[in-house]
Every structure is written in structure tokens, then in C-alpha cells.
Motif scaffolding. Structure first.
Motif, PDB file in Angstrom:
ATOM      1  N   SER A  55       0.789  -1.455  -0.197  1.00 49.72           N
ATOM      2  CA  SER A  55       0.064   0.211   0.021  1.00 49.72           C
ATOM      3  C   SER A  55       0.846   1.398  -0.131  1.00 49.72           C
ATOM      4  O   SER A  55       0.521   2.431  -0.493  1.00 49.72           O
ATOM      5  CB  SER A  55      -1.100  -0.230   1.536  1.00 49.72           C
ATOM      6  OG  SER A  55      -0.651   0.068   2.040  1.00 49.72           O
ATOM      7  N   ASP A  56       2.137   1.545   0.609  1.00 55.37           N
ATOM      8  CA  ASP A  56       2.960   2.561   0.358  1.00 55.37           C
ATOM      9  C   ASP A  56       2.739   2.912  -1.612  1.00 55.37           C
ATOM     10  O   ASP A  56       4.089   3.805  -2.091  1.00 55.37           O
ATOM     11  CB  ASP A  56       4.733   2.152   1.476  1.00 55.37           C
ATOM     12  CG  ASP A  56       3.802   1.822   2.772  1.00 55.37           C
ATOM     13  OD1 ASP A  56       3.014   2.275   3.390  1.00 55.37           O
ATOM     14  OD2 ASP A  56       4.392   1.045   3.140  1.00 55.37           O
ATOM     15  N   ILE A  57       3.392   1.597  -2.299  1.00 55.71           N
ATOM     16  CA  ILE A  57       4.011   1.646  -3.387  1.00 55.71           C
ATOM     17  C   ILE A  57       2.594   1.992  -4.146  1.00 55.71           C
ATOM     18  O   ILE A  57       2.472   2.313  -5.266  1.00 55.71           O
ATOM     19  CB  ILE A  57       4.709   0.388  -4.021  1.00 55.71           C
ATOM     20  CG1 ILE A  57       5.978   0.172  -2.564  1.00 55.71           C
ATOM     21  CG2 ILE A  57       5.368   0.768  -5.192  1.00 55.71           C
ATOM     22  CD1 ILE A  57       6.913   1.520  -3.098  1.00 55.71           C
ATOM     23  N   PRO A  61      -7.013   5.178  -6.325  1.00 53.23           N
ATOM     24  CA  PRO A  61      -8.907   5.838  -5.565  1.00 53.23           C
ATOM     25  C   PRO A  61      -9.963   5.557  -5.008  1.00 53.23           C
ATOM     26  O   PRO A  61      -9.896   3.747  -6.242  1.00 53.23           O
ATOM     27  CB  PRO A  61      -8.385   7.344  -6.134  1.00 53.23           C
ATOM     28  CG  PRO A  61      -7.481   6.796  -8.026  1.00 53.23           C
ATOM     29  CD  PRO A  61      -6.805   5.252  -7.285  1.00 53.23           C
ATOM     30  N   SER A  62     -11.054   5.827  -4.502  1.00 56.18           N
ATOM     31  CA  SER A  62     -12.185   4.968  -5.064  1.00 56.18           C
ATOM     32  C   SER A  62     -12.496   5.225  -6.390  1.00 56.18           C
ATOM     33  O   SER A  62     -13.861   5.179  -6.374  1.00 56.18           O
ATOM     34  CB  SER A  62     -13.026   5.903  -3.770  1.00 56.18           C
ATOM     35  OG  SER A  62     -12.567   7.422  -3.974  1.00 56.18           O
ATOM     36  N   SER A  63     -12.104   5.843  -6.810  1.00 60.86           N
ATOM     37  CA  SER A  63     -12.639   6.334  -8.090  1.00 60.86           C
ATOM     38  C   SER A  63     -12.632   5.045  -9.199  1.00 60.86           C
ATOM     39  O   SER A  63     -13.244   5.278 -10.265  1.00 60.86           O
ATOM     40  CB  SER A  63     -12.934   8.272  -9.070  1.00 60.86           C
ATOM     41  OG  SER A  63     -11.894   8.703  -8.855  1.00 60.86           O
ATOM     42  N   PHE A  64     -11.851   4.933  -9.250  1.00 57.94           N
ATOM     43  CA  PHE A  64     -11.082   3.503 -10.398  1.00 57.94           C
ATOM     44  C   PHE A  64     -10.759   2.475  -9.093  1.00 57.94           C
ATOM     45  O   PHE A  64      -9.926   2.395  -7.970  1.00 57.94           O
ATOM     46  CB  PHE A  64      -9.402   4.233 -10.270  1.00 57.94           C
ATOM     47  CG  PHE A  64      -9.388   5.637 -11.396  1.00 57.94           C
ATOM     48  CD1 PHE A  64     -10.153   5.179 -12.936  1.00 57.94           C
ATOM     49  CD2 PHE A  64      -9.200   6.165 -11.294  1.00 57.94           C
ATOM     50  CE1 PHE A  64      -9.855   5.841 -13.771  1.00 57.94           C
ATOM     51  CE2 PHE A  64      -9.442   7.296 -11.731  1.00 57.94           C
ATOM     52  CZ  PHE A  64      -9.790   7.027 -13.160  1.00 57.94           C
TER      53      PHE A  64
END
Length: 163
Positions: A55-57, A61-64
Motif C-alpha cells: 500500500s506504500d507503493i 483511488p476510490s474512483s478507480f
């Protein structure tokens, strides 16, 4: 030797029918929490900046949103490739680097123990007589010379005139 914190004592009842059944997989009547093995390889935490996760790399986003399986498999592939690439590279590099580092630190330690410290101790023991001799030379020869030179030059005055 395993430390005592990982040793756990279990009391088995020989009359328990689950232990006597050859097809039974249940050996203990209750689930026991065993503490995870602690192997501090970075006890001073000098490599905090290298603690990265998926998750750091990568982050969506919530839209994709990709398929859940794609996201899960991407995480698995990322973590596995990062782990195994590190293991392979460290297998190839760790032994030569540690051998070179050990040789270098052994040479530096040997030089420090057998050359530098004896020279420092020798200088520490020899300096008081040298300092006394140097102070005598300054007091007898150099100080009177510069005192005379100072008296000769004390009559010289400089006048600065602006035009």
C-alpha cells in the motif's frame, strides 16, 4: 538453545480418547496461543526507511477500482517478488560483503591495537620532557631574540595621510 519464553508446557491426559484414535488430528483439547518468534535483525532500527508495504507503493483511488482478485494477486505477487528478489540478491551479495567487511574491520582493529595506540601512548609518555625542552629553547633563544627585535622596531611609527 531455545529461550524459555518459547517453551510451553502441555499436560496431556493419557485417558483422552482423541489421543488414542489413530485418525484423529486433535492433539490438544484447547487452542494455545504461542508467541511469535522474535528475531531482531535491526535492533537499533537503522533501516526504518526501508519498511515498505504494497500500500506504500501502489494504491487505487476510490474512483478507480480493479477486480478484487486482481488487486489481491497484485499484492501477493508484489510481496513475493520483493521477498524472493531480496533473498536471492542477499544470497549473492551478503557473503562477499560480510567477508570484505570482516577483513576490513579486522585490519583496522589490528592497526589500531598494535600501531596507533602504542604510538599515542609513546607520545603521551615522551611529551612532558619534550615540552620542557621546547619551553627552555623558547625562553633561552627565541624569546630574547624577538624581544630585542620588538624594541628595535618600537621606534618606528607609521603615519597614514589621505590625499
Amino acid at each position: 538453545m531455545i529461550s524459555d519464553e518459547y517453551m510451553t508446557e502441555y499436560k496431556l491426559d493419557p485417558d483422552d480418547h482423541h489421543l488414542q484414535d489413530p485418525g484423529s488430528t486433535r492433539l490438544l483439547p484447547s487452542v494455545v496461543d504461542i508467541p511469535p518468534k522474535v528475531d531482531p535483525r535491526d535492533p537499533r532500527e537503522i533501516n526504518q526507511h526501508l519498511k515498505l508495504e504494497f500500500s506504500d507503493i501502489l494504491a487505487e483511488p476510490s474512483s478507480f477500482r480493479s477486480f478484487d482478485r486482481v488487486w489481491t494477486w497484485s499484492d501477493i505477487v508484489f510481496e513475493s517478488s520483493r521477498l524472493w528478489c531480496y533473498r536471492i540478491i542477499s544470497l549473492l551479495c551478503a557473503v562477499p560483503v560480510s567477508l570484505f567487511s570482516g577483513f576490513l574491520f579486522a585490519c583496522l582493529g589490528c592497526l589500531h591495537i598494535w600501531c596507533v595506540m602504542p604510538c599515542i601512548q609513546l607520545c603521551t609518555m615522551a611529551m612532558p620532557p619534550v615540552r620542557t625542552l621546547w619551553a627552555s629553547i623558547l625562553d633561552v633563544a627565541i624569546a630574547p631574540l624577538f624581544a630585542s627585535l620588538g624594541r628595535c622596531c618600537s621606534a618606528i611609527y607609521l603615519t597614514i595621510a589621505q590625499k
